[in-house]
Structure formats: C-alpha cells, structure tokens
Scaffold this active site. Structure first.
Site, PDB file in Angstrom:
ATOM      1  N   ASP A 292      10.081   1.687   2.370  1.00  0.00           N
ATOM      2  CA  ASP A 292       8.920   2.518   2.672  1.00  0.00           C
ATOM      3  C   ASP A 292       8.585   2.308   4.142  1.00  0.00           C
ATOM      4  O   ASP A 292       7.848   1.391   4.505  1.00  0.00           O
ATOM      5  CB  ASP A 292       7.751   2.131   1.765  1.00  0.00           C
ATOM      6  CG  ASP A 292       6.458   2.847   2.125  1.00  0.00           C
ATOM      7  OD1 ASP A 292       6.462   3.660   3.071  1.00  0.00           O
ATOM      8  OD2 ASP A 292       5.433   2.572   1.471  1.00  0.00           O
TER       9      ASP A 292
ATOM     10  N   LYS B 235       3.861   9.897   8.219  1.00  0.00           N
ATOM     11  CA  LYS B 235       2.981   9.668   9.366  1.00  0.00           C
ATOM     12  C   LYS B 235       3.557  10.217  10.668  1.00  0.00           C
ATOM     13  O   LYS B 235       3.376  11.386  10.989  1.00  0.00           O
ATOM     14  CB  LYS B 235       2.616   8.195   9.479  1.00  0.00           C
ATOM     15  CG  LYS B 235       1.768   7.705   8.298  1.00  0.00           C
ATOM     16  CD  LYS B 235       1.144   6.368   8.565  1.00  0.00           C
ATOM     17  CE  LYS B 235       0.381   5.836   7.348  1.00  0.00           C
ATOM     18  NZ  LYS B 235      -0.731   6.670   6.902  1.00  0.00           N
TER      19      LYS B 235
ATOM     20  N   PHE C 218       0.856  -1.185   0.000  1.00  0.00           N
ATOM     21  CA  PHE C 218       0.000   0.000   0.000  1.00  0.00           C
ATOM     22  C   PHE C 218       0.887   1.229   0.000  1.00  0.00           C
ATOM     23  O   PHE C 218       1.614   1.497   0.956  1.00  0.00           O
ATOM     24  CB  PHE C 218      -0.929   0.040   1.208  1.00  0.00           C
ATOM     25  CG  PHE C 218      -1.863   1.227   1.164  1.00  0.00           C
ATOM     26  CD1 PHE C 218      -2.965   1.213   0.325  1.00  0.00           C
ATOM     27  CD2 PHE C 218      -1.623   2.346   1.940  1.00  0.00           C
ATOM     28  CE1 PHE C 218      -3.824   2.316   0.261  1.00  0.00           C
ATOM     29  CE2 PHE C 218      -2.472   3.446   1.890  1.00  0.00           C
ATOM     30  CZ  PHE C 218      -3.575   3.430   1.045  1.00  0.00           C
TER      31      PHE C 218
END
Length: 258
Positions: free
Chosen positions: A162, A191, A76
C-alpha cells in the site's frame, strides 16, 4: 483543460482513449502488466483485498470463503467497513461492528509474527504500508520489507504494498519498496497519482493475479474516467521530468553531510 472541455466521464460500457494511455503509462513506469483504476485510496485497498482473496481461491486453491489476509497493527487503509475491520484504532473502529472476517493483524516491523501468520494454509496475502503514516511517520527496521517479501514467497502468499502515502516520490524514490529492491505482487497507488487535483487511485499487478477478476466482477462508476486519467498522466510526467523523487533526496543528503 483540453480533456475537461472535451468529455470528463464516460460509462464503463464505452471505450475512452485516455484510460488506455494512463494504464500504459503506469504499468510501463512500474513494470507491471495490468492496471485497475479506482478513485479513493480506500477503494484501491479494498480492490487489492478482493483481488488477493480471488487469487487465493482461483490460484492457490484455498477453500471458498476461508481466505485470510494479513494486515499490520496501526495501519490506515481508510474508513470503509473493510478498512476499519483491519484497523486497530479505537477511534476508527468504535461503533462500527460487526467487522469483516478473515483479516489477521500482526505487529508492524515484526518478521517473526508475520512468519507465524503466513504459515496458515488459508493465508492469501500480506497488505502492508512500507512506511506507516497515520500513527506518525513510522519507518520499519532495515531489511523488514525484504524479509517480509521473502516470507510471502516462502509460504506462497501475495505481498501487497500500500504505497498510497509513501509512493510516487514522497520518500526519495518512486516507491518506498525500492529502497530494498522489493517488487510487490500487487501495488496500490493513490494521493500523488493525481497531483492533488482530483480523486485517482490504482491497483497494478501482473496478468496471473489481475485476471483472476473477470469483466463485470468489479468496477467503479468514476474509476478510469478520461479526465482523471489525463490528470494522472500529467502528474506522472511532472514526477519524472522534474525528478521530484531524486531531487529532494539529493538535497536532504547534501544538507545532512554539511
């Protein structure tokens, strides 16, 4: 608060002192030479994708428009067209084709499949989540990250981590890659980088990779804005000063032992 009262956004044509301090904080903390600031995680992954392709053309010598970047099944990376092109989710991909070419998908936690894809002379890099987080919390087999890194070294392609969901203390270390002593060629952060206050992401790498992108060839209106940079600096200060990576890990270990 002080930065928000002073100035929150400057044009990228102007110098702002917060960006330099933020870049220095991140690069020194993780041991890299350069940082490219963005906003969302999707932007950061796309930046890493562009950087990987550019490196393939400028350094590895892949023929123009032929570079291939390897992703894993059930990844994702967001919902932009490049991200959904790399996705294997029917919900994410459905109705958005045609998709971006040059993206190769292999099973997650499968070193043999990665090795086979990496042998392609047009392969540029491998973008992987050290722990997959969208299709449940999927932790790879012990040795997978180290093995994937060594495959990338062996075939002359970039290992791109990632760590948007797994990085910055969320798994008991600064980075999930730290569990296997892997230093990514390109590191993608997001984030927790802003402590949940506002959008902030970053791509970090050394000069031989990052400087393949020249001034005015990539950028962002809000990426590296002074307010976000100040927030990022404070978030990293809290992470380190309050030992947010180590403390929960030690507590969990103690609970398991008891």
């Amino acid at each position: 608060e002080s930065q928000s009262r002073r100035i929150a956004l400057t044009s990228r044509a102007f110098y702002n002192d917060a960006l330099g301090e933020f870049a220095e904080r991140v690069t020194m903390l993780f041991g890299y030479e350069k940082l490219l600031p963005m906003n969302s995680g999707s932007e950061a992954v796309e930046t890493a994708l562009k950087l990987t392709r550019r490196w393939a053309y400028d350094v590895k010598g892949v023929a123009p428009d032929r570079a291939k970047v390897i992703f894993c099944e059930n990844n994702f990376a967001g919902r932009t067209i490049a991200a959904v092109s790399a996705s294997t989710s029917s919900d994410t991909r459905g109705g958005y084709g045609p998709f971006l070419p040059g993206l190769v998908v292999v099973p997650y936690d499968d070193l043999a499949a990665l090795e086979n894809a990496a042998r392609d002379p047009e392969a540029a890099g491998f973008i992987v989540e050290p722990i997959q987080g969208e299709a449940g919390v999927v932790v790879p087999s012990e040795g997978y990250l180290r093995g994937a890194y060594e495959i990338c070294r062996r075939h002359g392609i970039l290992f791109v981590a990632d760590e948007i969901q797994s990085g910055l203390g969320r798994v008991g270390k600064r980075l999930a890659c730290d569990y296997e002593d892997v230093r990514p060629d390109i590191l993608v952060l997001g984030k927790a980088l802003s402590g949940g206050v506002l959008p902030l992401s970053a791509v970090v790498a050394d000069d031989d990779i990052m400087l393949c992108i020249k001034p005015n060839q990539h950028g962002s209106t809000f990426g590296g804005n002074p307010l976000a940079c100040r927030v990022g600096i404070e978030a990293l200060n809290v992470l380190e000063e309050e030992r947010l990576a180590e403390t929960p890990f030690a507590s969990a270990t103690s609970c398991a032992a008891n």
